[in-house]
Design a protein around this motif. Sequence first.
Motif, PDB file in Angstrom:
ATOM      1  N   ILE A   1      51.037  27.611  52.441  1.00 31.10           N
ATOM      2  CA  ILE A   1      51.283  27.215  53.833  1.00 31.10           C
ATOM      3  C   ILE A   1      51.268  28.431  54.739  1.00 31.10           C
ATOM      4  N   ALA A   2      51.897  29.515  54.269  1.00 32.09           N
ATOM      5  CA  ALA A   2      51.916  30.773  55.022  1.00 32.09           C
ATOM      6  C   ALA A   2      52.100  31.912  54.027  1.00 32.09           C
ATOM      7  N   SER A   3      51.334  32.982  54.194  1.00 36.03           N
ATOM      8  CA  SER A   3      51.354  34.077  53.215  1.00 36.03           C
ATOM      9  C   SER A   3      52.233  35.245  53.640  1.00 36.03           C
ATOM     10  N   GLY A   4      52.824  35.166  54.824  1.00 35.17           N
ATOM     11  CA  GLY A   4      53.527  36.315  55.379  1.00 35.17           C
ATOM     12  C   GLY A   4      54.650  36.860  54.523  1.00 35.17           C
ATOM     13  N   GLU A   5      55.422  36.001  53.859  1.00 37.23           N
ATOM     14  CA  GLU A   5      56.581  36.447  53.084  1.00 37.23           C
ATOM     15  C   GLU A   5      56.266  36.698  51.620  1.00 37.23           C
ATOM     16  N   ILE A   6      55.034  36.526  51.234  1.00 38.28           N
ATOM     17  CA  ILE A   6      54.669  36.704  49.823  1.00 38.28           C
ATOM     18  C   ILE A   6      54.464  38.189  49.529  1.00 38.28           C
ATOM     19  N   PRO A   7      55.145  38.733  48.516  1.00 41.38           N
ATOM     20  CA  PRO A   7      55.008  40.160  48.205  1.00 41.38           C
ATOM     21  C   PRO A   7      53.675  40.474  47.542  1.00 41.38           C
ATOM     22  N   ARG A   8      53.392  41.749  47.392  1.00 38.35           N
ATOM     23  CA  ARG A   8      52.122  42.174  46.811  1.00 38.35           C
ATOM     24  C   ARG A   8      52.037  41.825  45.324  1.00 38.35           C
ATOM     25  N   ARG A   9      53.162  41.863  44.638  1.00 42.73           N
ATOM     26  CA  ARG A   9      53.185  41.530  43.209  1.00 42.73           C
ATOM     27  C   ARG A   9      54.134  40.365  42.981  1.00 42.73           C
ATOM     28  N   PHE A  10      53.720  39.420  42.146  1.00 40.24           N
ATOM     29  CA  PHE A  10      54.571  38.284  41.816  1.00 40.24           C
ATOM     30  C   PHE A  10      54.071  37.653  40.517  1.00 40.24           C
ATOM     31  N   LYS A  11      54.739  36.583  40.110  1.00 39.68           N
ATOM     32  CA  LYS A  11      54.314  35.847  38.916  1.00 39.68           C
ATOM     33  C   LYS A  11      53.789  34.483  39.346  1.00 39.68           C
TER      34      LYS A  11
ATOM     35  N   LEU B   1      45.285  33.347  49.168  1.00 36.81           N
ATOM     36  CA  LEU B   1      45.422  34.611  48.451  1.00 36.81           C
ATOM     37  C   LEU B   1      44.386  34.667  47.346  1.00 36.81           C
ATOM     38  N   GLU B   2      43.894  35.868  47.053  1.00 45.25           N
ATOM     39  CA  GLU B   2      43.127  36.107  45.845  1.00 45.25           C
ATOM     40  C   GLU B   2      43.900  37.134  45.041  1.00 45.25           C
ATOM     41  N   VAL B   3      44.168  36.829  43.785  1.00 44.27           N
ATOM     42  CA  VAL B   3      45.017  37.692  42.971  1.00 44.27           C
ATOM     43  C   VAL B   3      44.293  38.128  41.711  1.00 44.27           C
ATOM     44  N   VAL B   4      44.714  39.268  41.189  1.00 43.69           N
ATOM     45  CA  VAL B   4      44.204  39.796  39.925  1.00 43.69           C
ATOM     46  C   VAL B   4      45.349  39.782  38.930  1.00 43.69           C
ATOM     47  N   PHE B   5      45.127  39.224  37.745  1.00 46.51           N
ATOM     48  CA  PHE B   5      46.162  39.180  36.726  1.00 46.51           C
ATOM     49  C   PHE B   5      46.330  40.552  36.084  1.00 46.51           C
ATOM     50  N   ASP B   6      47.576  40.896  35.785  1.00 46.21           N
ATOM     51  CA  ASP B   6      47.850  42.133  35.064  1.00 46.21           C
ATOM     52  C   ASP B   6      47.216  42.049  33.681  1.00 46.21           C
TER      53      ASP B   6
ATOM     54  N   GLY C   1      51.876  25.140  31.280  1.00 43.84           N
ATOM     55  CA  GLY C   1      52.641  26.159  30.572  1.00 43.84           C
ATOM     56  C   GLY C   1      52.094  27.552  30.837  1.00 43.84           C
ATOM     57  N   PHE C   2      51.549  27.750  32.041  1.00 45.03           N
ATOM     58  CA  PHE C   2      50.861  29.000  32.403  1.00 45.03           C
ATOM     59  C   PHE C   2      51.796  29.878  33.233  1.00 45.03           C
ATOM     60  N   SER C   3      51.867  31.170  32.909  1.00 40.46           N
ATOM     61  CA  SER C   3      52.663  32.114  33.688  1.00 40.46           C
ATOM     62  C   SER C   3      52.075  33.507  33.510  1.00 40.46           C
ATOM     63  N   ARG C   4      51.620  34.101  34.616  1.00 41.14           N
ATOM     64  CA  ARG C   4      51.007  35.441  34.561  1.00 41.14           C
ATOM     65  C   ARG C   4      51.468  36.290  35.729  1.00 41.14           C
ATOM     66  N   ALA C   5      51.802  37.541  35.437  1.00 36.02           N
ATOM     67  CA  ALA C   5      52.082  38.499  36.506  1.00 36.02           C
ATOM     68  C   ALA C   5      50.769  38.873  37.175  1.00 36.02           C
ATOM     69  N   CYS C   6      50.793  39.035  38.478  1.00 35.46           N
ATOM     70  CA  CYS C   6      49.552  39.317  39.200  1.00 35.46           C
ATOM     71  C   CYS C   6      49.815  40.171  40.439  1.00 35.46           C
TER      72      CYS C   6
END
Length: 296
Positions: free
Chosen positions: A257-267, A289-294, A274-279
Amino acid sequence: AGVPLRSANGVCVGTLCAMDTEPRAFDEKEVAVLLDLARMVETELELRILATTDSLTGVVARHAFLDEGARAVSLALRHRYDLSCIAFDLDHFKTINDTAGHVAGDAVLAATAQTCAALLRKSDIFGRLGGEEFSIILPHTGAANAAKVAEKLRARIEAQTTKSELPHAVTASFGVAALASAPTDLAELLASADRARHEAKARGRNCCVTAVKRPPEAAQLGRRVLKAGSIVFNRGNSVIDCTVRRLSETGAKLDVIASGEIPRRFKLSIELDGFSRACTVARKDEQSLEVVFDQF
């Protein structure tokens, strides 16, 4: 006949020769003309050096750096070898100039350039782009090794001593970018390193930041999906809903909805799978957002 060509500090850099179709002796007038021509060549060489060298620091001047850097990037792309760029500037340099004076500031710039040059290879291109900003092109060097070089430079700058009394210690903020992380020319490579440098400033200065690899273009971001996801950060205390539009082994594209409060790194979490990746965020606009997985 020949006359040696010498640099301003007396080093022989070549010879100006005059040849004829048959062996013969040169008279004094012809020797004098040859000597005059040699002096003209030496003057031209000296002028070229002055035009390509920053007079204060002795490193490559901006225009020459851009020319040499562009050639280095072109060769790296053509022959498919690693190349990286380091961009750095001195922290709070304006305070040094305003408090200790421009003479002291110039001395800091010159000392910093000498400190860094002593740690670099002859094949590296070290230039001053303006003010307290410097850049280095490192051929045959990947991002990881370039980051190590940047850290060595940062530590050495912090440890250097100055003759003038300064308002604070001399430190620098570094950004590192590799050609493999997406840039296709020198301008993009410098811009990527510069963004990382600004991130180093944002993190408190006197540190090194490596640019995040740019994700593939949309067509390569993975298969199209439509999944409910969650952006989890702040040690799991903050959660923002998102819609996963594309998903691959290396990254994803998300709608929010809005990307302003989203930090640079998150999960990124997709509960049903059952998917969970740090990115890490590579691109951001107001609602996507376009993210790169760790990589593990």
